[in-house]
Design an enzyme around this catalytic site. Structure first.
Site, PDB file in Angstrom:
ATOM      1  N   GLY A  26     -17.508  12.934 -52.519  1.00 60.75           N
ATOM      2  CA  GLY A  26     -16.766  13.988 -51.814  1.00 60.75           C
ATOM      3  C   GLY A  26     -17.123  14.566 -50.604  1.00 60.75           C
ATOM      4  O   GLY A  26     -17.056  15.789 -50.702  1.00 60.75           O
ATOM      5  N   GLY A  30     -14.996  19.711 -46.895  1.00 60.67           N
ATOM      6  CA  GLY A  30     -14.941  20.633 -47.383  1.00 60.67           C
ATOM      7  C   GLY A  30     -15.594  21.690 -48.063  1.00 60.67           C
ATOM      8  O   GLY A  30     -17.172  21.447 -47.517  1.00 60.67           O
ATOM      9  N   ILE A  31     -15.715  21.452 -49.371  1.00 61.04           N
ATOM     10  CA  ILE A  31     -16.395  21.607 -50.454  1.00 61.04           C
ATOM     11  C   ILE A  31     -17.995  21.103 -50.177  1.00 61.04           C
ATOM     12  O   ILE A  31     -19.242  21.484 -51.051  1.00 61.04           O
ATOM     13  CB  ILE A  31     -16.215  21.787 -51.812  1.00 61.04           C
ATOM     14  CG1 ILE A  31     -15.219  23.449 -52.141  1.00 61.04           C
ATOM     15  CG2 ILE A  31     -17.375  22.509 -52.663  1.00 61.04           C
ATOM     16  CD1 ILE A  31     -14.351  23.214 -53.181  1.00 61.04           C
ATOM     17  N   ASP A  83     -15.742   4.158 -53.570  1.00 59.11           N
ATOM     18  CA  ASP A  83     -14.377   4.648 -53.908  1.00 59.11           C
ATOM     19  C   ASP A  83     -14.337   5.261 -55.060  1.00 59.11           C
ATOM     20  O   ASP A  83     -14.844   4.261 -55.940  1.00 59.11           O
ATOM     21  CB  ASP A  83     -13.800   3.513 -53.755  1.00 59.11           C
ATOM     22  CG  ASP A  83     -12.508   3.306 -54.614  1.00 59.11           C
ATOM     23  OD1 ASP A  83     -12.054   4.705 -54.745  1.00 59.11           O
ATOM     24  OD2 ASP A  83     -10.600   3.383 -53.427  1.00 59.11           O
ATOM     25  N   TYR A 184      -4.175  16.647 -65.443  1.00 58.50           N
ATOM     26  CA  TYR A 184      -5.054  17.784 -64.804  1.00 58.50           C
ATOM     27  C   TYR A 184      -6.793  18.017 -65.236  1.00 58.50           C
ATOM     28  O   TYR A 184      -7.654  17.326 -65.067  1.00 58.50           O
ATOM     29  CB  TYR A 184      -4.847  18.612 -63.409  1.00 58.50           C
ATOM     30  CG  TYR A 184      -5.441  18.891 -62.045  1.00 58.50           C
ATOM     31  CD1 TYR A 184      -5.719  17.782 -61.621  1.00 58.50           C
ATOM     32  CD2 TYR A 184      -6.202  20.377 -62.509  1.00 58.50           C
ATOM     33  CE1 TYR A 184      -7.457  18.712 -60.718  1.00 58.50           C
ATOM     34  CE2 TYR A 184      -7.075  20.179 -61.409  1.00 58.50           C
ATOM     35  CZ  TYR A 184      -7.194  19.841 -60.803  1.00 58.50           C
ATOM     36  OH  TYR A 184      -8.151  19.951 -59.704  1.00 58.50           O
TER      37      TYR A 184
END
Length: 326
Positions: A26, A30-31, A83, A184
């Site tokens: 990822g 962002g992060i 993915d 979650y």
């Protein structure tokens, strides 16, 4: 070790990572991207493992654009389409990494799917999705990286996931992420367990495992797309990348921890409350520690935020109360 250009705070103790190789899931924005840039500035080669290969209006950045940006910093970068639901993709990522670099030293499991809804509002296909990406995906990537790390007797596994909670009352009183978001929580706590498992199973072999979680909402495409408050409520992603640098450059004995970003920086790198101001998105506003556990200074009250499918954001926002109470 001393402060370096990879860390936003000059107090964070980091050293050269020249020749080391990191896989960051990822990492197109962002992060994840902040971690990739920080590690690259320290000389670390980076595998940009993410799904985005073409830019989209709400998802800027691709594995190729980020890899190019990292190579401009003087390191080697490998873009790999991954993915996290696909074991084939994960296996191919590790294979390409070993073929190109011959080693894996750092794994940052950052890729994650967000689903902040109660049990009754969680369809099983959504449960399967977040579990596959968060728990299963990070476990699979860790599973494949650890034997490669073991060959060089050095490894750092860092999972972007929260500290475990076993008291059900704590789960009902945490703000934002925890209140009633059982699916979650299961998926993210699974990530934490993988980090702790790496720590336990490879103790004394030069390999560490730690989880890392922000105390505040972090500025990212997700915080923007899901409308998680305004910038005055956020910290910069560099607070997490500074933590990653500190952990990676830390001793083998620093392992098995479930870390909150600002607490780690204060305890291990001697940052003061004033030093943390460098991470504010709005310089003169200290953001609420909305993601810290009950008992920390940010978790107050019975507020909740509902977030699921971004296409149903308007409905979720109407049912949310936390952002107005923080």
């Amino acid at each position: 070790m001393s402060g370096s250009s990879g860390a936003l705070s000059p107090k964070v103790k980091v050293g050269s990572l020249h020749g080391k190789v990191a896989i960051i899931s990822g990492s197109t924005r962002g992060i994840g991207k902040a971690c990739a840039v920080a590690l690259a500035k320290q000389g670390c080669n980076v595998v940009v493992a993410a799904k985005t290969t073409t830019p989209q209006p709400t998802l800027p950045g691709t594995i190729y654009s980020v890899a190019e940006e990292l190579e401009q910093l003087g390191v080697k970068a490998l873009p790999v389409k991954v993915d996290m639901r696909s074991l084939d993709d994960i296996q191919e990522c590790v294979r390409q990494t070993v073929d190109k670099f011959g080693r894996i030293d750092i794994l940052v499991n950052n890729a994650s799917a967000l689903w902040w809804q109660r049990i009754e509002d969680t369809p099983m296909n959504k449960y399967d999705l977040i579990t596959q990406i968060n728990s299963r995906g990070s476990f699979a990537l860790t599973h494949l990286c650890l034997p490669v790390m073991a060959k060089n007797k050095f490894g750092r596994v860092i999972n972007m996931s929260p500290p475990l909670q076993t008291d059900f009352r704590a789960l009902s009183s945490w703000v934002l992420v925890y209140k009633g978001f059982t699916a979650y929580n299961i998926s993210k706590f699974g990530m934490t367990m993988s980090a702790l498992g790496a720590a336990a199973e490879y103790e004394g072999q030069g390999i560490t495992g730690n989880s890392l979680w922000p105390a505040t909402v972090i500025e990212s495409q997700a915080s923007k797309n899901f409308e998680l408050g305004g910038r005055e409520m956020w910290r910069k992603a560099q607070i997490l990348s500074d933590c990653v640098l500190g952990i990676v450059c830390g001793p083998d004995s620093f392992t098995g921890h479930q870390l909150i970003d600002d607490e780690y920086l204060q305890q291990e790198h001697n940052l003061s409350a004033e030093d943390l101001a460098v991470y504010r998105c709005v310089p003169d506003v200290e953001p609420p520690r909305a993601l810290a556990s009950h008992g920390h200074m940010g978790a107050t009250g019975d507020a909740t935020v509902r977030r699921g499918d971004v296409r149903k954001l308007n409905t979720d926002v109407k049912g949310s109360s936390a952002l107005s109470k923080l």
